[in-house]
Each structure stands twice: as C-alpha cells, then as structure tokens.
Design an enzyme around this catalytic site. Structure first.
Site, PDB file in Angstrom:
ATOM      1  N   ASP A   1      -4.894  15.316   4.217  1.00 63.32           N
ATOM      2  CA  ASP A   1      -4.239  14.769   5.408  1.00 63.32           C
ATOM      3  C   ASP A   1      -2.733  14.989   5.394  1.00 63.32           C
ATOM      4  OD1 ASP A   1      -3.855  12.961   3.317  1.00 63.32           O
ATOM      5  OD2 ASP A   1      -5.043  11.371   4.224  1.00 63.32           O
TER       6      ASP A   1
ATOM      7  N   GLU B   1      -9.575   6.073   9.770  1.00 69.69           N
ATOM      8  CA  GLU B   1      -9.351   4.646   9.940  1.00 69.69           C
ATOM      9  C   GLU B   1     -10.622   3.946  10.419  1.00 69.69           C
ATOM     10  OE1 GLU B   1      -6.932   3.745   8.477  1.00 69.69           O
ATOM     11  OE2 GLU B   1      -4.984   4.211   9.332  1.00 69.69           O
TER      12      GLU B   1
ATOM     13  N   HIS C   1     -10.416   2.953   4.240  1.00 74.38           N
ATOM     14  CA  HIS C   1     -10.423   4.329   4.761  1.00 74.38           C
ATOM     15  C   HIS C   1     -10.440   5.379   3.639  1.00 74.38           C
ATOM     16  CE1 HIS C   1      -5.695   4.583   5.047  1.00 74.38           C
ATOM     17  NE2 HIS C   1      -6.096   4.965   3.862  1.00 74.38           N
TER      18      HIS C   1
ATOM     19  N   ASN D   1      -7.956  -0.914   3.727  1.00 75.14           N
ATOM     20  CA  ASN D   1      -8.888  -1.190   4.841  1.00 75.14           C
ATOM     21  C   ASN D   1     -10.166  -0.356   4.717  1.00 75.14           C
ATOM     22  OD1 ASN D   1      -8.072   1.369   5.550  1.00 75.14           O
ATOM     23  ND2 ASN D   1      -7.203   0.816   7.533  1.00 75.14           N
TER      24      ASN D   1
HETATM   25  C1  GLP Z   1      -3.268   6.796   2.383  1.00 71.99           C
HETATM   26  C2  GLP Z   1      -3.897   8.201   2.416  1.00 71.99           C
HETATM   27  C3  GLP Z   1      -5.201   8.216   1.718  1.00 71.99           C
HETATM   28  C4  GLP Z   1      -5.074   7.412   0.456  1.00 71.99           C
HETATM   29  C5  GLP Z   1      -4.970   5.960   0.811  1.00 71.99           C
HETATM   30  C6  GLP Z   1      -4.657   5.052  -0.336  1.00 71.99           C
HETATM   31  O1  GLP Z   1      -2.884   6.341   3.616  1.00 71.99           O
HETATM   32  N1  GLP Z   1      -4.066   8.742   3.707  1.00 71.99           N
HETATM   33  O2  GLP Z   1      -5.594   9.561   1.477  1.00 71.99           O
HETATM   34  O3  GLP Z   1      -6.196   7.577  -0.350  1.00 71.99           O
HETATM   35  O4  GLP Z   1      -4.102   5.777   1.900  1.00 71.99           O
HETATM   36  O5  GLP Z   1      -3.329   5.132  -0.719  1.00 71.99           O
HETATM   37  P1  GLP Z   1      -2.777   4.548  -2.080  1.00 71.99           P
HETATM   38  O6  GLP Z   1      -3.370   5.359  -3.157  1.00 71.99           O
HETATM   39  O7  GLP Z   1      -1.283   4.703  -1.989  1.00 71.99           O
HETATM   40  O8  GLP Z   1      -3.204   3.120  -2.146  1.00 71.99           O
END
Ligand code: GLP
Length: 265
Positions: free
Chosen positions: A67, A149, A144, A142
């Site tokens: 992403d 989302e 995802h 959340n």
């Molecule tokens: C982000 C990314 C995801 C990631 C997730 C968790 O927004 N788009 O690919 O896995 O949220 O992030 P973190 O590892 O900082 O908790």
C-alpha cells in the site's frame, strides 16, 4: 493456519525472518509481498543483518508493497525527502541496506496521474510475475490488512480506499506527529492491494505485536469471517497461512491459545 506465539517482539521478528529466509532459500527468485508500519521494522532489521552476513541473498528477489498513501510520490532513483511515504519507509528500513535490484522493487505511486489505471497495472504486474509467493502482513488495531478498512469487500482488488478514522488517528500518532505534520494535512486516501489480491498469495504471513492489537487479532483468528475485520478473511485463504504473535498480541485469544498451550505441554 499455523499459529506461533512468541515470548516477545524480538523473537516474533526472528521467527518471521526465518520464514522469509526459508522462502528465499527455496526459491531465490521468489516474489515477496511486503508490508509497512511499526510491526515489521524488527523483521526488516533481522533480514538486513542476515543479508549482510551473507546468509540470505536478495539479488533475484522481486518485491511488491501492499500500500501507499495517495498524494505522496516516489522516485527510487532520488534521495528521499522527509515525507511519510511508504516508499521512503521501505528504502530506509530495508531496500537501501540489502542487495536487491532496484528494477525488482515494485511500490505503488501515490502521485500516479491515473490512479485507477495504476491499480490495474499493479495487479497485472503481479500476475506477470506469476503471483506472490509470500505475503508479509501487519494488522491494524481495527483489524485491517494493508489498507483494507472495515467494510472492504473480501473479494476486493487493488484500489483507492478512504482511510478509517481509527487508522488516521493511529498512523498520525505513530508517524505523522513525530514528523511535525498536522493531522489535517495527512493523506486521507490510500492505494491498497485488495483482500482478494492478498488471498491469492501462496503463503500469507501475518505478524501481530502489542496489547493494542490483541482484540483485532482474536477477532481475526477466532471470530467470524467478516468485512468488519478484514484480517479474518485469512481464514478463507486457500494456501498456507502463518500467524506469528508476541504474547501481548495473543493475550485475548481463547480457544486457540488453549490449543497452543496443550500442544506445548
Ligand atoms: C497500517 C498499514 C498496514 C499495517 C497496519 C499496522 O496502516 N497500512 O499495512 O499493517 O496499519 O500498522 P502498525 O504495524 O504500525 O501497527
């Protein structure tokens, strides 16, 4: 689905690096799907260390990132500015430290003129490379995966997705605030591989770390398959799924934790 619960963040990262290293050793020209966020930072450090110690070789490895924020650009041939792009993150955390070829790195471009075409071209490129062998994933608080989302179709493909208020808040606190960027100035849309795209990877490797992920992790693994928690779609993954958690992230699991404990006993 294989569930591995590790004692802490460092051992989660070693296990994750073991899985990725095994894929590269088995297939030196494998296609890796890569994730951003704070979770895989330790895994990338471990991979960098192993590459520098000549234990793994990235010279034939092909990568596709999951992403990117919309409105933030990339130019892999130029030095990175202080933006919060995932391209810069990947460069700093992994790509600039390993022997990967620039032409084998695929990152979405959040400034692409025709975003819709950029999404379908990205899917096309993954197909041309015969699909993703191992897809690394984090999980949002959340539930995802990538930027799919709550409410995203479980059959969704690569597309532009508005960000959930919870994600905006979490990512603002973790990344944008430190960079002195105002919350209203952070991107509200993202390019994301779809859930359906992710489910086509041959092996999905989900990492979860920290107490703030415990509820989402439990819902994804033990809850019903629902678009409210897009990580729950991994229950439908037709190939191999490995989930590696540290203890705090595993703390709200009920029956699967019991099973792991019984197996260990
Ligand atoms: C982000 C990314 C995801 C990631 C997730 C968790 O927004 N788009 O690919 O896995 O949220 O992030 P973190 O590892 O900082 O908790």
């Amino acid at each position: 689905m294989e569930l591995i619960i590790t004692s802490d963040y460092a051992s989660m990262n070693r296990k994750a690096a073991d899985t990725i290293s095994a894929t590269i050793k088995e297939k030196p020209n494998c296609v890796l799907g890569l994730a951003t966020g704070s979770t895989p930072v330790g895994t990338y450090k471990e991979l960098v260390k192993r590459n520098q110690q000549h234990q793994i070789d990235f010279s034939q490895v092909i990568t596709f990132n999951l992403d990117e924020y919309i409105g933030i650009g990339i130019d892999l041939s130029k030095p990175y500015s202080q933006d919060q792009s995932y391209a810069r993150f990947m460069h700093e955390q992994l790509f600039s430290h390993i022997n990967i070829k620039r032409e084998n790195i695929h990152m979405p471009d959040g400034t692409a003129e025709n975003l819709e075409k950029h999404c379908s071209d990205y899917e096309q490129k993954i197909k041309q490379m015969k699909g993703i062998d191992l897809q690394l994933l984090g999980i949002g608080a959340n539930g995802h995966i990538a930027f799919n989302e709550p409410g995203s179709s479980l059959a969704s493909r690569t597309r532009i997705q508005p960000l959930d208020p919870k994600t905006l808040n979490d990512n603002y606190e973790k990344f944008y605030k430190k960079a002195g960027i105002k919350k209203e100035d952070m991107p509200h849309y993202a390019f994301t591989m779809g859930v359906g795209t992710i489910l086509e990877s041959r092996h999905a490797l989900l990492l979860g770390s920290g107490k703030n992920k415990a509820k989402a992790v439990a819902e994804a693994i033990e809850g019903p398959v629902t678009s409210k928690i897009t990580a729950s779609a991994l229950q439908l993954h037709p190939g191999q799924v490995t989930i590696i958690l540290d203890q705090p992230a595993a703390s709200e699991l009920t029956w699967s934790l019991k099973l792991v404990r019984e197996n260990l006993a």
